[in-house]
Design an enzyme around this catalytic site. Structure first.
Site, PDB file in Angstrom:
ATOM      1  CG  HIS A 234     -25.666 -40.528  -6.160  1.00 56.32           C
ATOM      2  ND1 HIS A 234     -25.343 -40.167  -4.877  1.00 56.32           N
ATOM      3  CD2 HIS A 234     -26.910 -41.080  -6.101  1.00 56.32           C
ATOM      4  CE1 HIS A 234     -26.351 -40.474  -4.077  1.00 56.32           C
ATOM      5  NE2 HIS A 234     -27.312 -41.026  -4.787  1.00 56.32           N
ATOM      6  CG  ASP A 275     -29.388 -40.568  -8.908  1.00 53.07           C
ATOM      7  OD1 ASP A 275     -30.041 -39.600  -8.466  1.00 53.07           O
ATOM      8  OD2 ASP A 275     -29.245 -41.636  -8.285  1.00 53.07           O
ATOM      9  CB  ALA A 434     -24.442 -46.499   7.743  1.00 49.78           C
TER      10      ALA A 434
HETATM   11 ZN   LIG Z   1     -30.311 -43.089  -7.349  1.00 47.55          ZN
END
Ligand SMILES: [Zn+2]
Length: 488
Positions: A234, A275, A434
Site C-alpha cells: 500500500h 489509500d 493466495a
Molecule cells: Zn488500494
C-alpha cells in the site's frame, strides 16, 4: 519505571556524524515503526529506506529484537543509494515547482500592471481594482496548449489571459501506453509517476473544465506522494496503478460520453487518494489491536475513513486545494462523491456493493443518480484490485509485495497474541493458493458483471484474468505434485 515496564523497551545508540543519539522503542514496535523512528532520529524523511550497520561495518536487521547486548555499540545509519537518487529527483521536482511559482507570481504582477494601465487609459475613476481581483487570482489561469482564454467580467471588459505552457517530459509512447491496462507500472520513478498523473488530469480535460490551477495540481500531487507510506504494497506506486487503471477504463468504456465531467473528476481523485497514509496493517488488525484509528472510527472501516480524512486535510491547505475555484455546492458534491468512493474500497463491503450493482445492471439507467453512484463504486473497486488484469510480468511482483505486507501483519499478530487470518500466515499461504480463490470468486465475478454494461472489457480485462487463473491453477498442481513427492 518498574522493571516489568522497562523490559518492554529497547534502547540503542545511533552514530549521527560522530554525535551519539540514543533511541528508545517498545519491543512491540513493528520493524517499520522502528525504521521510521531511526529516520526521525537522524533527520531523514520518515519513509526513507535505510540500513543499519554495527561498529564492524556488518549490516544488522532493523526489528524489535535487536539484541540487547548490541545496545553498547553505536550503530550507523546508511541511506540506500537508490533512495538518495529518488530523493534527489523529488527535490528537483520541487525546485521545478517552486520555480513555476515564481513565474506565476511574476505573471500575476505583470497582469496587475497591465490591468491598472488599461483602467487608467479608460479613465473611469469609479472602477476599483478590487472588482478585478478574482480575475487576477492565479487559479483562473487556464491551462491550454493551443489557445488562450477569454475572460469577461460583468462590466463588459474582456481580458485575454495568455496561457502558460507547461512542458511534460513524457514521450509520445508513454502517453499512448498510459491509456492501456498493459502499461508497465514498474519502470517509473516517483517523479515520473507524478508527471503521468498530472498528464491524466490535463488529458481528461479536468484542468480545463474545472479551471484547476496547474501549479496547484502539481503541488497537490507532490503532497499526495508525500502522504503515502513506504509499505511493501500500500504505497504510492499502488496509488498510481489504481489511478492509471481508472484512466484506462475511462477510455476503454467511453465513460466521458456517459458520465459528467464532475463524475470523472470524482473517479480520478478518489483513486489518487484512496489509500492515503495506509499504515500497512489492515482493518482487522486495527480493530483487534484496538488501535487509535479503530477507536476513532468505532471499528467502522477505520482505514478507509482515515484515507478520506487525510485527503480532505490536504485539500484544506490552500496551496494544495485543486478545488479552490469550486462554489460551495460543487465542493459539497465532489466531497460527498469522493468519500463515497473511498469508503467503497473496504473489501468487507464487497458482497453488499456487488449485489446492489447486480440488481441494477440489467436495466441500468445512466440518468439515475443512484445507479451511477453504484457503478462508480464498482469501478473504483475494480481498479483497486486490478493487478491481475495486467500482464503477468507486471502483475506477479505485486503478489510478492502483498504477501510481504500480510506476513508483516501476521508476524506482529502472533507476537501480540492476536488472531491471525490463514490467508496472511506464512506457514499456510502460497502464491497460487493466495491468488486462485481471489481471481475465481472475487475478480472474475465482479469484472463479468461490469462486462454486461461494457462488453469491450472482455478482451482487455476479463480474458487476462481467466488466463491468470489458469496459470496459477497450473502452478498449484505443480506445487501439489512436488509436495506429494516430498512426503513419499
Ligand atoms: Zn488500494
Amino acid at each position: 519505571m518498574g522493571s516489568a515496564a522497562s523490559s518492554s523497551y529497547r534502547s540503542i545508540h545511533l552514530d549521527v556524524d560522530g554525535r551519539i543519539q540514543k533511541v528508545v522503542f517498545s519491543r512491540f514496535c513493528s520493524p517499520c515503526d522502528i525504521k521510521e523512528l531511526f529516520c526521525t532520529a537522524v533527520g531523514l524523511p520518515r519513509n526513507t529506506t535505510i540500513s543499519l550497520m554495527d561498529s564492524t561495518g556488518a549490516m544488522v536487521s532493523i526489528d524489535p529484537t535487536i539484541p540487547k547486548i548490541m545496545s553498547f555499540y553505536a550503530f550507523k545509519i546508511n541511506e540506500l543509494k537508490t533512495e538518495v537518487t529518488n530523493r534527489l529527483a523529488m527535490l528537483e521536482k520541487r525546485v521545478e515547482l517552486e520555480g513555476l511559482k515564481v513565474v506565476e507570481i511574476e505573471k500575476c504582477r505583470s497582469d496587475i500592471k497591465k490591468l491598472r494601465e488599461e483602467m487608467a487609459s479608460r479613465n473611469n475613476r469609479s472602477v476599483q481594482l478590487s472588482t478585478f481581483q478574482h480575475l487576477l487570482c492565479p487559479t483562473l489561469y487556464e491551462y491550454e496548449c493551443e489557445y488562450g482564454l477569454l475572460l469577461s467580467n460583468d462590466m463588459g471588459l474582456t481580458i485575454f489571459v495568455k496561457t502558460t505552457i507547461i512542458p511534460y517530459h513524457l514521450s509520445k509512447e508513454t502517453i499512448d501506453a498510459l491509456r492501456q491496462p498493459i502499461f508497465d507500472v514498474w519502470q517509473w520513478e516517483p517523479n515520473e509517476m507524478l508527471s503521468c498523473l498530472e498528464h491524466m488530469y490535463h488529458d481528461l480535460g479536468l484542468v480545463r473544465d474545472f479551471n484547476i490551477n496547474p501549479i496547484t495540481l502539481k503541488r497537490w500531487l507532490l503532497c499526495i506522494h508525500d502522504n503515502y507510506r513506504n509499505n511493501p504494497f500500500h504505497n504510492f506506486r499502488h496509488c498510481f496503478c489504481v489511478t492509471q487503471m481508472m484512466y484506462s477504463m475511462i477510455y476503454l468504456c467511453n465513460l466521458q460520453e456517459k458520465f459528467s465531467q464532475l463524475d470523472i473528476l470524482i473517479l480520478m481523485t478518489a483513486a489518487v487518494c484512496h489509500d492515503l497514509d495506509h499504515p500497512g496493517y489492515n482493518n482487522t488488525y486495527q480493530i483487534n489491536a484496538r488501535t487509535e484509528l479503530a477507536v476513532r472510527y468505532n471499528d467502522i472501516s477505520p482505514l478507509e475513513n482515515h484515507h478520506c480524512a487525510v485527503a480532505f486535510q490536504i485539500f484544506s491547505q490552500p496551496e494544495c486545494n485543486i478545488f479552490s475555484n469550486f462554489d460551495a455546492e460543487a465542493f459539497k458534491q465532489i466531497r460527498q462523491g469522493t468519500i463515497t468512493l473511498i469508503l467503497a474500497t473496504d473489501m468487507a463491503r464487497h458482497g453488499e456493493i456487488l449485489d446492489s450493482f447486480k440488481q441494477k445492471v440489467d436495466s441500468f439507467d445512466f440518468t439515475n443518480e443512484e445507479h451511477v453512484t453504484c457503478l462508480k463504486m464498482v469501478l473504483i473497486k475494480c481498479c483497486d484490485i486490478s493487478n491481475e488484469v495486467r500482464p503477468m510480468e507486471v502483475a506477479e511482483p505485486w503478489v510478492d509485495c502483498l504477501l510481504e505486507e500480510y506476513f508483516m501483519q501476521s508476524d506482529r499478530e502472533k507476537a501480540e497474541g492476536l488472531p491471525v487470518a490463514p490467508f496472511m500466515d506464512r506457514e499456510k499461504v502460497t502464491k497460487p493458493t493466495a491468488q486462485i480463490g481471489f481471481i475465481k470468486f472475487v475478480l472474475i465475478p465482479m469484472f463479468e458483471t461490469v462486462m454486461k454494461l461494457f462488453p469491450q472489457i472482455e478482451e482487455v480485462m476479463v480474458q487476462p484474468l481467466r488466463e491468470s487463473r489458469d496459470r496459477y491453477e497450473e502452478l498449484k498442481q505443480i506445487d501439489d505434485a512436488m509436495n506429494e513427492v516430498r512426503h513419499q
